[in-house]
Design a protein around this motif. Structure first.
Motif, PDB file in Angstrom:
ATOM      1  N   ASP A   1      65.734   1.899  21.373  1.00 49.46           N
ATOM      2  CA  ASP A   1      65.553   3.146  22.112  1.00 49.46           C
ATOM      3  C   ASP A   1      64.167   3.231  22.739  1.00 49.46           C
ATOM      4  N   ALA A   2      63.226   2.473  22.181  1.00 47.87           N
ATOM      5  CA  ALA A   2      61.843   2.552  22.657  1.00 47.87           C
ATOM      6  C   ALA A   2      61.684   1.995  24.064  1.00 47.87           C
ATOM      7  N   LEU A   3      62.464   0.977  24.404  1.00 47.02           N
ATOM      8  CA  LEU A   3      62.269   0.324  25.701  1.00 47.02           C
ATOM      9  C   LEU A   3      62.536   1.261  26.882  1.00 47.02           C
ATOM     10  N   PRO A   4      63.696   1.922  26.955  1.00 47.95           N
ATOM     11  CA  PRO A   4      63.885   2.841  28.076  1.00 47.95           C
ATOM     12  C   PRO A   4      62.909   4.012  28.043  1.00 47.95           C
ATOM     13  N   LEU A   5      62.559   4.476  26.842  1.00 45.18           N
ATOM     14  CA  LEU A   5      61.599   5.566  26.735  1.00 45.18           C
ATOM     15  C   LEU A   5      60.221   5.146  27.217  1.00 45.18           C
ATOM     16  N   ALA A   6      59.808   3.933  26.864  1.00 43.85           N
ATOM     17  CA  ALA A   6      58.503   3.436  27.307  1.00 43.85           C
ATOM     18  C   ALA A   6      58.433   3.399  28.819  1.00 43.85           C
ATOM     19  N   LYS A   7      59.496   2.914  29.440  1.00 46.91           N
ATOM     20  CA  LYS A   7      59.522   2.855  30.905  1.00 46.91           C
ATOM     21  C   LYS A   7      59.425   4.248  31.502  1.00 46.91           C
ATOM     22  N   SER A   8      60.155   5.191  30.928  1.00 46.38           N
ATOM     23  CA  SER A   8      60.164   6.550  31.451  1.00 46.38           C
ATOM     24  C   SER A   8      58.818   7.236  31.253  1.00 46.38           C
ATOM     25  N   ILE A   9      58.267   7.126  30.062  1.00 40.05           N
ATOM     26  CA  ILE A   9      56.985   7.762  29.759  1.00 40.05           C
ATOM     27  C   ILE A   9      55.882   7.200  30.644  1.00 40.05           C
ATOM     28  N   LEU A  10      55.830   5.887  30.770  1.00 41.69           N
ATOM     29  CA  LEU A  10      54.773   5.268  31.564  1.00 41.69           C
ATOM     30  C   LEU A  10      54.948   5.545  33.047  1.00 41.69           C
ATOM     31  N   ASN A  11      56.173   5.673  33.487  1.00 36.19           N
ATOM     32  CA  ASN A  11      56.408   6.025  34.882  1.00 36.19           C
ATOM     33  C   ASN A  11      55.837   7.408  35.188  1.00 36.19           C
ATOM     34  N   GLU A  12      56.084   8.351  34.297  1.00 38.80           N
ATOM     35  CA  GLU A  12      55.630   9.725  34.522  1.00 38.80           C
ATOM     36  C   GLU A  12      54.148   9.918  34.226  1.00 38.80           C
ATOM     37  N   GLU A  13      53.672   9.289  33.159  1.00 37.16           N
ATOM     38  CA  GLU A  13      52.329   9.585  32.671  1.00 37.16           C
ATOM     39  C   GLU A  13      51.287   8.547  33.086  1.00 37.16           C
ATOM     40  N   PHE A  14      51.729   7.500  33.787  1.00 36.22           N
ATOM     41  CA  PHE A  14      50.790   6.506  34.305  1.00 36.22           C
ATOM     42  C   PHE A  14      51.015   6.256  35.790  1.00 36.22           C
ATOM     43  N   ASP A  15      52.213   5.792  36.135  1.00 37.79           N
ATOM     44  CA  ASP A  15      52.471   5.391  37.523  1.00 37.79           C
ATOM     45  C   ASP A  15      52.292   6.530  38.512  1.00 37.79           C
ATOM     46  N   LYS A  16      52.720   7.716  38.134  1.00 37.73           N
ATOM     47  CA  LYS A  16      52.687   8.855  39.055  1.00 37.73           C
ATOM     48  C   LYS A  16      51.403   9.674  38.974  1.00 37.73           C
ATOM     49  N   GLN A  17      50.491   9.276  38.108  1.00 34.40           N
ATOM     50  CA  GLN A  17      49.280  10.063  37.903  1.00 34.40           C
ATOM     51  C   GLN A  17      48.081   9.452  38.624  1.00 34.40           C
ATOM     52  N   PRO A  18      47.127  10.281  39.069  1.00 38.00           N
ATOM     53  CA  PRO A  18      45.860   9.727  39.564  1.00 38.00           C
ATOM     54  C   PRO A  18      45.121   9.063  38.412  1.00 38.00           C
ATOM     55  N   ASP A  19      44.175   8.219  38.739  1.00 37.20           N
ATOM     56  CA  ASP A  19      43.482   7.474  37.690  1.00 37.20           C
ATOM     57  C   ASP A  19      42.839   8.389  36.661  1.00 37.20           C
ATOM     58  N   SER A  20      42.438   9.579  37.075  1.00 35.06           N
ATOM     59  CA  SER A  20      41.759  10.510  36.173  1.00 35.06           C
ATOM     60  C   SER A  20      42.686  11.152  35.151  1.00 35.06           C
ATOM     61  N   LYS A  21      44.015  10.911  35.278  1.00 33.60           N
ATOM     62  CA  LYS A  21      44.969  11.508  34.346  1.00 33.60           C
ATOM     63  C   LYS A  21      45.889  10.480  33.679  1.00 33.60           C
ATOM     64  N   LYS A  22      45.651   9.213  33.906  1.00 34.64           N
ATOM     65  CA  LYS A  22      46.552   8.182  33.393  1.00 34.64           C
ATOM     66  C   LYS A  22      46.383   7.963  31.887  1.00 34.64           C
ATOM     67  N   ILE A  23      47.449   7.434  31.258  1.00 31.43           N
ATOM     68  CA  ILE A  23      47.338   6.901  29.902  1.00 31.43           C
ATOM     69  C   ILE A  23      46.355   5.739  29.938  1.00 31.43           C
ATOM     70  N   LYS A  24      45.381   5.756  29.038  1.00 28.83           N
ATOM     71  CA  LYS A  24      44.376   4.699  29.005  1.00 28.83           C
ATOM     72  C   LYS A  24      44.426   3.857  27.734  1.00 28.83           C
ATOM     73  N   ILE A  25      45.043   4.382  26.680  1.00 26.40           N
ATOM     74  CA  ILE A  25      45.169   3.657  25.418  1.00 26.40           C
ATOM     75  C   ILE A  25      46.371   4.235  24.688  1.00 26.40           C
ATOM     76  N   ALA A  26      47.018   3.424  23.857  1.00 25.80           N
ATOM     77  CA  ALA A  26      48.246   3.876  23.185  1.00 25.80           C
ATOM     78  C   ALA A  26      48.430   3.154  21.862  1.00 25.80           C
ATOM     79  N   TYR A  27      49.237   3.765  21.013  1.00 29.14           N
ATOM     80  CA  TYR A  27      49.826   2.986  19.922  1.00 29.14           C
ATOM     81  C   TYR A  27      51.332   3.048  20.042  1.00 29.14           C
TER      82      TYR A  27
END
Length: 270
Positions: free
Chosen positions: A65-91
């Motif tokens: 279940d993590a794989l589709p969620l990872a793609k979705s989360i990163l699309n919304e919280e990284f790909d679509k965000q300006p650099d000042s709002k992107k995910i920068k580190i994760a676990y």
């Protein structure tokens, strides 16, 4: 500052199963109103005015279940965000459910065979690696089967239970797989080994004799002390291997209070 406002924060992503979902719960012991250590709160506290914490925990979920969620989360919280709002580190913390044994229960959709688990996790980590996001990969931890059996005795009947042997196997194989993957920004946190080491050095006689109730609330999920052990391990990796995101070296957002003037915030983007 021309491309951002003071209100912009980069993000620390917490991504995992129920152990992550419950990471802000200060009362893992439902019979007590004494608050315990909270992993989520501790991370948010140490990154105050430095990073925001994005909490994405999903009870009962697996690497499948993590794989589709990872793609979705990163699309919304990284790909679509300006650099000042992107995910920068994760676990990323999946595997406790994957390592559950397959028995006779038709309700057990958690067990993921080892090879599938490893394949899934490599693909999940690839999503972060492709975006150059440092990711701490947390393995399954210690299990107390006696504690779990008290609450879920049916698992013993059907054979859909967990074992420390399988948790350690999934830890060791995931460690080997990620270390051989070539991903430069993936850092393994071998939680099973870390919990065992903590017990040997700091645990009570009860814990050293196989009763892990001081760090596990029900055999799988963590007490405040269990979360504190995990927090210390996460911060040790960050402070020694991902130093650019160590709170020690990061600058605070917003000017220092002694510099505030009537027009300090005139340049904030609206």
């Amino acid at each position: 500052m021309s491309n951002m406002g003071y209100t912009d924060y980069n993000t620390f992503l917490m991504f995992g199963d129920s152990i992550t979902e419950f990471a802000f719960n200060q009362f893992p012991d439902s019979s007590s109103r004494v608050p315990q250590f909270s992993l989520g709160s501790a991370l948010q506290n140490v990154y105050t005015r430095k990073l925001q914490v994005l909490h994405r925990g999903f009870s009962g979920y697996t690497s499948r279940d993590a794989l589709p969620l990872a793609k979705s989360i990163l699309n919304e919280e990284f790909d679509k965000q300006p650099d000042s709002k992107k995910i920068k580190i994760a676990y990323v913390f999946f595997g406790t459910n994957d390592a559950r044994l397959r028995g006779l229960s038709s309700e057990n959709n958690e067990h993921i065979p080892l090879e599938n688990y490893l394949e899934n996790m490599v693909l999940v980590i690839k999503e972060f690696n492709d975006r150059n996001i440092p990711v701490i990969v947390i393995t399954p931890g210690l299990h107390d089967q006696n504690l779990w059996n008290i609450q879920y005795p049916q698992d013993l009947v059907t054979g859909d239970y967990r074992t420390n042997e399988n948790n350690k196997l999934y830890q060791d194989k995931l460690t080997e797989k990620i270390n051989n993957s070539g991903y430069k920004n993936a850092y393994i946190l071998p939680l099973y080994n870390i919990m065992i080491d903590w017990i040997e050095k700091n645990g009570s006689e009860m814990a050293k004799n196989g009763d892990y109730s001081e760090i596990l609330s029900d055999g799988i999920h963590f007490t405040g002390l269990g979360y504190e052990i995990l927090y210390d391990a996460i911060m040790n990796i960050i402070n020694t291997k991902i130093k650019s995101f160590s709170p020690i070296f990061m600058h605070m957002q917003f000017p220092h209070r002694i510099t505030l003037r009537d027009h300090t915030f005139d340049q904030i983007n609206n």
